[in-house]
Design an enzyme around this catalytic site. Structure first.
Site, PDB file in Angstrom:
ATOM      1  CE  LYS A   1     -30.264 -28.787 122.781  1.00  0.00           C
ATOM      2  NZ  LYS A   1     -31.159 -27.879 123.510  1.00  0.00           N
TER       3      LYS A   1
ATOM      4  N   GLY B   1     -25.220 -11.825 128.560  1.00  0.00           N
ATOM      5  CA  GLY B   1     -25.818 -12.236 127.286  1.00  0.00           C
ATOM      6  C   GLY B   1     -27.215 -11.668 127.144  1.00  0.00           C
ATOM      7  CB  VAL B   2     -28.686  -8.608 126.307  1.00  0.00           C
ATOM      8  CG1 VAL B   2     -28.531  -8.379 127.795  1.00  0.00           C
ATOM      9  CG2 VAL B   2     -27.581  -7.908 125.533  1.00  0.00           C
ATOM     10  N   GLY B   3     -29.339 -11.746 124.328  1.00  0.00           N
ATOM     11  CA  GLY B   3     -29.977 -12.209 123.096  1.00  0.00           C
ATOM     12  C   GLY B   3     -31.455 -12.445 123.347  1.00  0.00           C
TER      13      GLY B   3
ATOM     14  CB  VAL C   1     -32.938 -16.191 127.049  1.00  0.00           C
ATOM     15  CG1 VAL C   1     -33.311 -16.368 128.519  1.00  0.00           C
ATOM     16  CG2 VAL C   1     -33.437 -17.380 126.232  1.00  0.00           C
TER      17      VAL C   1
END
Ligand code: NAI
Length: 349
Positions: free
Chosen positions: A81, A182-184, A186
């Site tokens: 990462k 969270g509605v980004g 994904v």
């Protein structure tokens, strides 16, 4: 022998590399956790840390998660990462991206980057000017690769369907109440797919307009971010931040299933035991959210097209079933069983 560093998240990482290029404004960490199965693949995060040490912790934790994710997805790559420390204004210049590209190149292919939070496919194009060890580049229709978000959303959606079959005995999401944190890229994608099946949706996002807009579009309800995890739903789907499942939030859960795309959802390993003790069915994050990395690794390896990506993502539910079945039989927490399987696959079992 335990490692002598004062880094609790150090897990015999093969390499932890710190980069600083003051002229280009780059401060970055690249952690290579394991190359047992192949080059360490995992996205690069662009994030502002009030405490810069936290960037190292994030790189250590996230790279280990990538080793597990890639192994469990059957990909011939290891886990790594990148974390780029953003300033307060999130200024991202071509010089900074080029410098990060050179940092990757200096590792000689031990680490392959892609998008993560704060990085786009166009950023990957900028990085690719300095190194070939990059994927998630824009691709044409029908090809493997490009922005990993929709592929991650597809895998999470299939994983939720498997979880409601196992946890609720339902063959379709129609009428099943799913609460998404969270509605980004994904969470928003998962919401759209579930809406097509007639699921009942409750959505939350710190960007309230985003949650309300999507709820209005899909016929769902929006609630405040601090209310989402304790909604009386059938499924809680964390698709925002990590470390959101802890002693307090788990005690307050009212849903029998937790299945979402966020990385590192469990704050500590004990939180996996807490979910099991409450009888809550958990879909291990690094198994259910592998769709995006499957997409970009197949692009990198030049293996297959979009149909192949979707076929591989289609195997995510089988892996989940295997873990849930073993956990039921051995009466262990799902997270314990998954971690053991992953460790074995990376040669550390
Ligand atoms: P994103 O940035 O597109 O969306 C995240 C959303 O969560 C944003 O709308 C943001 O406003 C919201 N949010 C942030 N904090 C929140 C909170 N406390 N409560 C409610 N909402 C909050 O990011 P993306 O790509 O959708 O990623 C979401 C999660 O999934 C992250 O944990 C990421 O690491 C993980 N993930 C993403 C993959 C991908 O392909 N994009 C792949 C695998 C994991």
């Amino acid at each position: 022998m335990t490692a002598p560093w004062k880094l609790p998240d150090f897990d015999d990482h093969e390499g932890v590399h710190l980069f600083r290029d003051a002229a280009a404004g780059l401060t970055a960490v690249i952690a290579v956790h394991s190359t047992h199965l192949g080059p360490a693949a995992g996205g690069a995060r662009f994030w502002h840390y009030a405490d810069p040490e936290q960037a190292i912790t994030d790189a250590l934790r996230l790279s280990r998660g990538m080793s597990f994710k890639n192994a469990m997805a059957g990909l011939p790559v290891g886990g790594g990462k990148g974390v780029i420390l953003a300033d307060r204004d999130y200024a991202k210049t071509p010089e900074l991206l080029a410098s990060f590209g050179r940092a990757i190149e200096s590792l000689g292919g031990r680490y392959v980057t892609a998008e993560d939070v704060g990085m786009s496919d166009l950023d990957m194009v900028a990085i690719a000017r300095e190194t070939r060890y990059v994927t998630g580049l824009p691709v044409g229709a029908g090809a493997a690769g490009g922005n990993p978000g929709p592929s991650t959303a597809l895998g999470v959606y299939l994983g939720i369907k498997a979880a409601i079959a196992r946890g609720l005995g339902k063959t379709s999401p129609a009428g099943v109440h799913v609460a998404i944190q969270g509605v980004g890229a994904v969470g928003g994608g998962v919401a759209r797919l579930l809406a097509q099946d007639g699921a009942k949706l409750t959505l939350a996002d710190v960007d309230a307009a985003r949650a309300h807009g999507l709820a209005a579009e899909l016929g769902g309800t929006a609630v405040a971010p601090d209310a989402i995890l304790s909604v009386e739903a059938d499924v809680i789907s964390p698709c925002a931040l990590g470390a959101i499942l802890d002693e307090t939030s788990i005690a307050a859960l009212k849903a029998p299933v937790v299945a979402g795309g966020a990385n590192n959802q469990l704050k500590t390993p004990e939180d996996g035991d807490r979910l099991a003790a409450r009888g809550i069915l958990y879909a291990p994050d690094y198994v259910i959210n592998a769709g995006g990395i499957i997409n970009v690794v197949l692009e990198y390896l030049g293996q297959g097209d979009r149909a192949e990506v979707e076929a591989r993502i289609g195997h995510i539910p089988e892996r989940l079933e295997q873990i849930w079945a073993e956990a039921a039989e051995s009466r262990e927490a799902v997270s314990t069983v998954a971690d053991r399987m992953a460790m074995r696959l990376i040669g550390r079992g």
